[in-house]
Design a protein around this motif. Structure first.
Motif, short mmCIF file in Angstrom:
data_model
loop_
_atom_site.label_atom_id
_atom_site.label_comp_id
_atom_site.label_asym_id
_atom_site.label_seq_id
_atom_site.Cartn_x
_atom_site.Cartn_y
_atom_site.Cartn_z
N ALA A 19 0.84 -1.21 0.00
CA ALA A 19 0.00 0.00 0.00
C ALA A 19 0.86 1.25 0.00
O ALA A 19 0.55 2.24 -0.68
CB ALA A 19 -0.93 -0.01 1.22
N THR A 20 1.97 1.22 0.75
CA THR A 20 2.86 2.37 0.80
C THR A 20 3.59 2.55 -0.52
O THR A 20 3.81 3.68 -0.98
CB THR A 20 3.87 2.22 1.95
N ALA A 21 3.95 1.44 -1.17
CA ALA A 21 4.59 1.52 -2.48
C ALA A 21 3.66 2.20 -3.48
O ALA A 21 4.10 3.05 -4.28
CB ALA A 21 4.98 0.13 -2.96
N ALA A 22 2.39 1.84 -3.44
CA ALA A 22 1.42 2.46 -4.34
C ALA A 22 1.20 3.92 -4.00
O ALA A 22 1.17 4.79 -4.88
CB ALA A 22 0.09 1.70 -4.28
N TRP A 23 1.05 4.21 -2.71
CA TRP A 23 0.87 5.61 -2.30
C TRP A 23 2.06 6.45 -2.73
O TRP A 23 1.90 7.55 -3.27
CB TRP A 23 0.71 5.69 -0.78
N ALA A 80 -1.22 -6.47 -5.46
CA ALA A 80 -1.79 -5.54 -4.49
C ALA A 80 -1.60 -4.10 -4.95
O ALA A 80 -2.50 -3.25 -4.79
CB ALA A 80 -1.13 -5.75 -3.13
N VAL A 81 -0.44 -3.79 -5.53
CA VAL A 81 -0.20 -2.44 -6.04
C VAL A 81 -1.11 -2.14 -7.23
O VAL A 81 -1.69 -1.04 -7.33
CB VAL A 81 1.29 -2.27 -6.42
N VAL A 82 -1.27 -3.10 -8.12
CA VAL A 82 -2.13 -2.92 -9.28
C VAL A 82 -3.58 -2.70 -8.85
O VAL A 82 -4.28 -1.82 -9.38
CB VAL A 82 -2.02 -4.14 -10.22
N THR A 135 -0.18 4.05 -13.43
CA THR A 135 0.41 3.10 -14.38
C THR A 135 1.42 2.20 -13.67
O THR A 135 2.28 2.69 -12.93
CB THR A 135 1.08 3.86 -15.53
N VAL A 136 1.33 0.90 -13.94
CA VAL A 136 2.25 -0.08 -13.37
C VAL A 136 2.78 -0.98 -14.48
O VAL A 136 1.99 -1.55 -15.25
CB VAL A 136 1.58 -0.94 -12.28
N PHE A 137 4.10 -1.11 -14.55
CA PHE A 137 4.76 -2.04 -15.47
C PHE A 137 5.50 -3.11 -14.67
O PHE A 137 6.13 -2.80 -13.64
CB PHE A 137 5.80 -1.31 -16.33
N ASP A 138 5.47 -4.33 -15.15
CA ASP A 138 6.43 -5.34 -14.67
C ASP A 138 7.16 -5.91 -15.88
O ASP A 138 7.02 -5.41 -16.99
CB ASP A 138 5.75 -6.40 -13.79
N ARG A 139 7.97 -6.94 -15.64
CA ARG A 139 8.87 -7.48 -16.69
C ARG A 139 9.70 -6.35 -17.31
O ARG A 139 9.88 -6.27 -18.53
CB ARG A 139 8.08 -8.23 -17.75
N ARG A 153 5.78 -5.20 -19.57
CA ARG A 153 4.37 -5.57 -19.55
C ARG A 153 3.58 -4.53 -18.77
O ARG A 153 3.87 -4.24 -17.61
CB ARG A 153 4.17 -6.94 -18.92
N LEU A 154 2.56 -3.97 -19.41
CA LEU A 154 1.69 -2.98 -18.77
C LEU A 154 0.62 -3.72 -17.98
O LEU A 154 -0.22 -4.42 -18.55
CB LEU A 154 1.06 -2.07 -19.83
N ARG A 155 0.64 -3.53 -16.66
CA ARG A 155 -0.34 -4.20 -15.81
C ARG A 155 -1.60 -3.38 -15.62
O ARG A 155 -2.69 -3.93 -15.44
CB ARG A 155 0.29 -4.50 -14.45
#
Length: 494
Positions: A285-289, A318-320, A383-387, A363-365
């Motif tokens: 939650a803190t990472a997203a905030w 959880a962030v997504v 916006t969240v990307f992984d890979r 990868r756009l999550r």
């Protein structure tokens, strides 16, 4: 203050926004003007005087007189402190209008502007007001036939150049310690957010700051900023902004009078989550905030989420989920959690990073697209990307928007190596329950601030600044006074 949407929008209609320069205690309209446009809806807010070299000359001359022959540097430090405390009191009284101006200028949610930005500004002036008369000189022990005095004296005229993302907080971090030290100041705010800075300077005059001690010249960096950086009447230049522009100020100093230049620059901050984090839900939650607060327009934004492979998908999901639930909307709506990006040009720049990341195979999550375009405002979905390839531009370059890169790791050495694999060194986060790990990793991270099991926390007692290409010197705390003072040795033969 009645914190409702209707109340804020009604109040916005009554704001009187003066875009004149403030030089030697008086408003100066100048010749040319530019239009400040609100990213909230794309509508013009005010016409603002567009400063050039002549305006900077007048402002520096006023600051020079105020320092060389005026009362401010000669006041007892306690008297200077009382004026700064009075500034804090008046800002508190005008808090709603100042917060509203910030929200309209740069798109910050009104709740954040009122509760966070203005709280920080008030605390800054109050803290340095209380510190002003508590600084001490030293007298080292020397030979019995001599007396040595080491005194700390005001450095002179300070040029301060501040950005738009925290237009009042960052101005306060420069102005308050400089004034507490006895300096005079010429402030150049961002051309995106000059109106709140001008309002603050007028308040400072009402609080008892003598004319010429705090001057504000509007204008863009290549003209007004350059003139201030090159000016031989400026003794110290304090800048917060991009690393690319910071290089210009170093060149300006070299090409003029070798003025001291203090830089707080960009960041690409890592946020490391280990499997033994005290609470993974809180960490996620803190990472997203942290990345979506202030629309991600923060040099300390934890834009690289480094998470152990064993928990990577759990934390990322959880962030997504949080990103998808975040309320993006009108900055004047108290329920808005993420407002508008600071204008069309900046939105296009952030979207350019998104498109480049997709082309590079990330990868756009979630997110990655404009929203609420019908309002005329500049809004982007979280916006969240992984890979994400650790060597890609997305993992290395400062986006300065609500765009998160998720990078997994398998062991602690790899995490530290990934965290330090950047030209920047402003801040970092670490989540662990192991005290030894916390200390060892904090020491290994090349960052000016390391938060453990939290992010973006602290107060005015601690310094803030960066390593590597994130700059030099420190804002906040008593250490900030080192930027605005000179040490003098007086040796007396007895």
């Amino acid at each position: 203050m009645d914190a409702t949407y209707d109340a804020w929008t009604r109040r916005a209609g009554t704001l009187r926004l003066d875009g004149s320069h403030l030089i030697d205690g008086s408003a100066h309209a100048g010749g040319r003007t530019f239009t400040v446009v609100s990213p909230r809806d794309g509508r013009p807010l005010a016409e603002v005087a567009d400063g050039g070299a002549a305006d900077v000359d007048r402002a520096v001359a006023a600051a020079r007189r105020a320092f060389d022959v005026g009362p401010w540097p000669r006041l007892a430090p306690a008297e200077r402190g009382r004026v700064l405390t009075r500034v804090a009191d008046l800002v508190e009284e005008r808090r709603a209008d100042l917060a509203l101006t910030v929200s309209l200028e740069m798109g910050k949610p009104i709740t954040d502007a009122f509760d966070i930005e203005l709280r920080a500004l008030i605390a800054t002036f109050r803290w340095y007001g209380q510190l002003a008369d508590k600084l001490t000189d030293t007298s080292p022990h020397t030979a019995p036939d001599a007396l040595a005095l080491v005194t700390r004296e005001p450095a002179g005229v300070v040029g301060a150049v501040v950005p738009w993302n925290f237009p009042l907080t960052l101005a306060g971090w420069k102005i308050a310690p400089a004034l507490a030290a006895g300096c005079s100041v010429v402030l150049k705010p961002s051309e995106r957010s000059p109106l709140s800075a001008l309002h603050l300077a007028r308040i400072a005059g009402e609080a008892g700051l003598p004319p010429g001690v705090l001057n504000v010249v509007n204008g863009d960096g290549p003209v007004a900023g350059r003139a201030l950086g090159l000016h031989p009447g400026v003794d110290v230049l304090a800048f917060t902004g991009s690393t690319a522009v910071g290089r210009h100020y170093l060149r300006y100093a070299a090409d003029s009078n070798l003025k001291r230049v203090w830089l707080e620059l960009g960041g690409k901050s890592p946020n490391i989550i280990l499997p033994d984090a005290p609470d993974l839900e809180t960490a996620a939650a803190t990472a997203a905030w942290g990345i979506f607060f202030n629309q991600g327009e923060m040099c300390t934004a934890p834009s690289r989420l480094l998470v152990h492979s064993s928990i990577a998908e759990r934390v990322t999901e959880a962030v997504v989920e949080r990103a998808r639930s975040l309320r993006v909307g009108d900055p004047l709506d108290p329920s808005t959690e993420m407002g508008a990006l600071a204008g069309e040009e900046h939105l296009d720049r952030v979207l350019g990073h998104v498109h480049a990341a997709l082309d590079a195979g990330a990868r756009l999550r979630t997110g990655g697209e404009r929203t609420l375009a019908e309002t005329g405002g500049t809004y982007l979905r979280p916006t969240v990307f992984d890979r994400v390839d650790p060597d890609s531009a997305l993992a290395r370059d400062e986006v300065f928007g609500p765009v998160l890169s998720v990078l997994p790791f398998d062991d602690l050495d790899e995490a530290v190596a990934l965290a330090n694999a950047t030209d920047y060194g402003l801040a970092a986060g670490l989540w662990t329950s192991d005290l030894s790990t916390a200390h060892r990793v904090a020491r290994a991270l090349r960052a000016g601030t390391v938060w453990v099991n939290c992010y973006e926390e602290g107060d005015l007692t601690v310094p803030f600044g960066g390593m590597k290409q994130s700059g030099n010197g420190r804002d906040k705390s008593a250490h900030a006074l080192e930027k605005y003072t000179e040490l003098k040795t007086t040796w007396i033969r007895l």
